[in-house]
Design an enzyme around this catalytic site. Structure first.
Site, PDB file in Angstrom:
ATOM      1  N   HIS A 136      -0.244  -6.518   7.147  1.00 17.35           N
ATOM      2  CA  HIS A 136      -0.130  -7.037   5.464  1.00 17.35           C
ATOM      3  C   HIS A 136      -0.296  -8.815   6.265  1.00 17.35           C
ATOM      4  O   HIS A 136       0.469  -8.816   6.496  1.00 17.35           O
ATOM      5  CB  HIS A 136       1.176  -7.467   5.257  1.00 17.35           C
ATOM      6  CG  HIS A 136       1.820  -7.882   4.010  1.00 17.35           C
ATOM      7  ND1 HIS A 136       1.651  -7.301   2.661  1.00 17.35           N
ATOM      8  CD2 HIS A 136       1.955  -9.404   3.528  1.00 17.35           C
ATOM      9  CE1 HIS A 136       2.000  -8.339   1.971  1.00 17.35           C
ATOM     10  NE2 HIS A 136       1.486  -9.133   2.489  1.00 17.35           N
ATOM     11  N   HIS A 174      -5.075  -4.440   1.632  1.00 13.64           N
ATOM     12  CA  HIS A 174      -4.816  -5.194  -0.013  1.00 13.64           C
ATOM     13  C   HIS A 174      -5.257  -6.725   0.209  1.00 13.64           C
ATOM     14  O   HIS A 174      -5.115  -7.263  -0.035  1.00 13.64           O
ATOM     15  CB  HIS A 174      -3.663  -4.971  -0.324  1.00 13.64           C
ATOM     16  CG  HIS A 174      -2.905  -5.569   0.312  1.00 13.64           C
ATOM     17  ND1 HIS A 174      -2.987  -6.480   1.153  1.00 13.64           N
ATOM     18  CD2 HIS A 174      -1.424  -4.820   0.467  1.00 13.64           C
ATOM     19  CE1 HIS A 174      -1.255  -6.890   1.847  1.00 13.64           C
ATOM     20  NE2 HIS A 174      -0.802  -5.260   2.005  1.00 13.64           N
ATOM     21  N   ASP A 247      -1.972   0.424  -2.854  1.00 15.67           N
ATOM     22  CA  ASP A 247      -0.890  -0.242  -3.196  1.00 15.67           C
ATOM     23  C   ASP A 247      -0.240  -0.322  -3.874  1.00 15.67           C
ATOM     24  O   ASP A 247       0.364  -1.276  -3.935  1.00 15.67           O
ATOM     25  CB  ASP A 247      -1.328  -1.640  -2.181  1.00 15.67           C
ATOM     26  CG  ASP A 247      -0.372  -2.649  -2.617  1.00 15.67           C
ATOM     27  OD1 ASP A 247       0.622  -1.754  -1.652  1.00 15.67           O
ATOM     28  OD2 ASP A 247      -0.409  -4.214  -2.109  1.00 15.67           O
TER      29      ASP A 247
END
Length: 343
Positions: A136, A174, A247
């Site tokens: 992340h 993402h 996601d």
């Protein structure tokens, strides 16, 4: 083009939650996806092999009859994760990756890593055993503007990790910025990225202009249109480094429509249909199959799915809500039409 047949896709980043919600999230994603990388940020998080494998069993118990859906499990990294735990996880055959959540970066990330140097021995073990490192990619320093946190993470943290562990396979998850597209494109073949459907279809104007729309609020946050265009360009480029990761992150309606709403957008109800819309918008439907069905398994060194699905250009209306355990979730495109459906 009004019909398109592609190899069955996979989702390389999803949140299935737990407990009563599992039945609904697993039902939605298992309709058309062959496999999914399941995020470990539960309460408490899946920080060890036993917890991750128990979660695997709970997911499998909810897979509808006749579906071949297979969850791929992920270990949640903390400051205390040991190299031995990595070796144990890899040996399980069910855990294919470990995930860096910078502490406080997103939902249920408080147990995450406070300083990436704390997990360098773990990254060394991952590099040795061939376990993927999922990231992340946002800094959590409150002094850094929320729209800049991905770029700063890449510049200050990720670039160093890539240099220090050249043989480690890394997925920047993402991605939301041109900065991330450029970094991944220029990095070695061991660095890849997932892109969500909502970051391809929307930008921050959709969330903020003409009223706040909380169901578009996710992390990393939607960026300006120029970044959205860079993501579309990357996804539609045919570059093998970019692949599908929804996601999809469900929260109950009242947790989103609140004075301090949760981050996460739900797309599992129509994931491949939304991606088809995005690819059609840039005249790149011929590139959808590689993005959705080939690049992910190839990067993970897993076989591609052997069966196919067919998408038809036929509009349908998305319900205002879907069931989510004992509550409801408002999906992306709630009450509006989607142009594609699976036959």
């Amino acid at each position: 083009m009004t019909t398109i047949t592609i190899t069955r896709p996979d989702d390389w980043h999803i949140h299935l939650r737990d407990g009563a919600q599992l039945k609904d999230t697993v039902r939605d994603i298992s309709r058309y996806m062959g496999r999914a990388i399941v995020m470990p940020n539960l309460v408490p998080p899946a920080i060890d092999t036993e917890t991750a494998l128990a979660y695997y069993d709970r997911i499998k118990a909810q897979v509808p009859a006749g579906s071949q859906f297979e969850p791929l499990m992920v270990l949640y990294l903390t400051d205390k994760t040991s190299p031995d735990e990595i070796r144990k996880a890899k040996a399980s055959g069910k855990i294919v990756a470990a995930k860096l959540y910078p502490a406080g970066a997103t939902t249920n990330s408080d147990s995450g890593v406070t300083d990436v140097k704390n997990i360098y021995p773990v990254l060394q073990a991952m590099q040795e055993v061939g376990m993927l490192f999922l990231v992340h990619g946002e800094v959590t320093d409150s002094a850094i503007d929320i729209f800049d946190r991905e770029r700063v993470f890449i510049e200050n943290i990720l670039s160093k990790i890539v240099a220090d562990f050249p043989a480690l396979k890394i997925v920047l998850e993402h991605i939301t910025t041109k900065d991330a597209v450029d970094f991944v494109t220029q990095a070695s073949d061991n660095v890849a990225a997932t892109i969500t459907a909502h970051h391809l279809l929307y930008n921050r104007n959709h969330m903020l202009a003409g009223g706040i729309r909380p169901h578009f609020y996710c992390l990393p946050i939607l960026k300006r249109n120029t970044h959205q265009q860079a993501l579309l360009g990357a996804a539609a480029s045919g570059n093998k480094k970019f692949f599908l990761g929804t996601d999809s992150a469900p929260h109950a309606k009242d947790k989103k429509e609140a004075a301090c709403g949760c981050a996460g957008s739900y797309t599992a109800h129509a994931a491949i249909e939304l991606y088809a819309e995005a690819f059609e918008s840039v005249n790149a439907l011929d590139k959808l199959e590689a993005f959705a069905s080939f690049n992910g398994p190839d990067f993970y060194n897993l076989p591609r799915n052997s069966d196919t699905i067919t998408l038809v250009k036929k509009s349908w209306d998305v319900p205002a809500t879907y069931p989510l355990g004992d509550t409801n979730v408002v999906p992306i495109r709630a009450g509006e039409a989607i142009d594609w459906q699976v036959e």
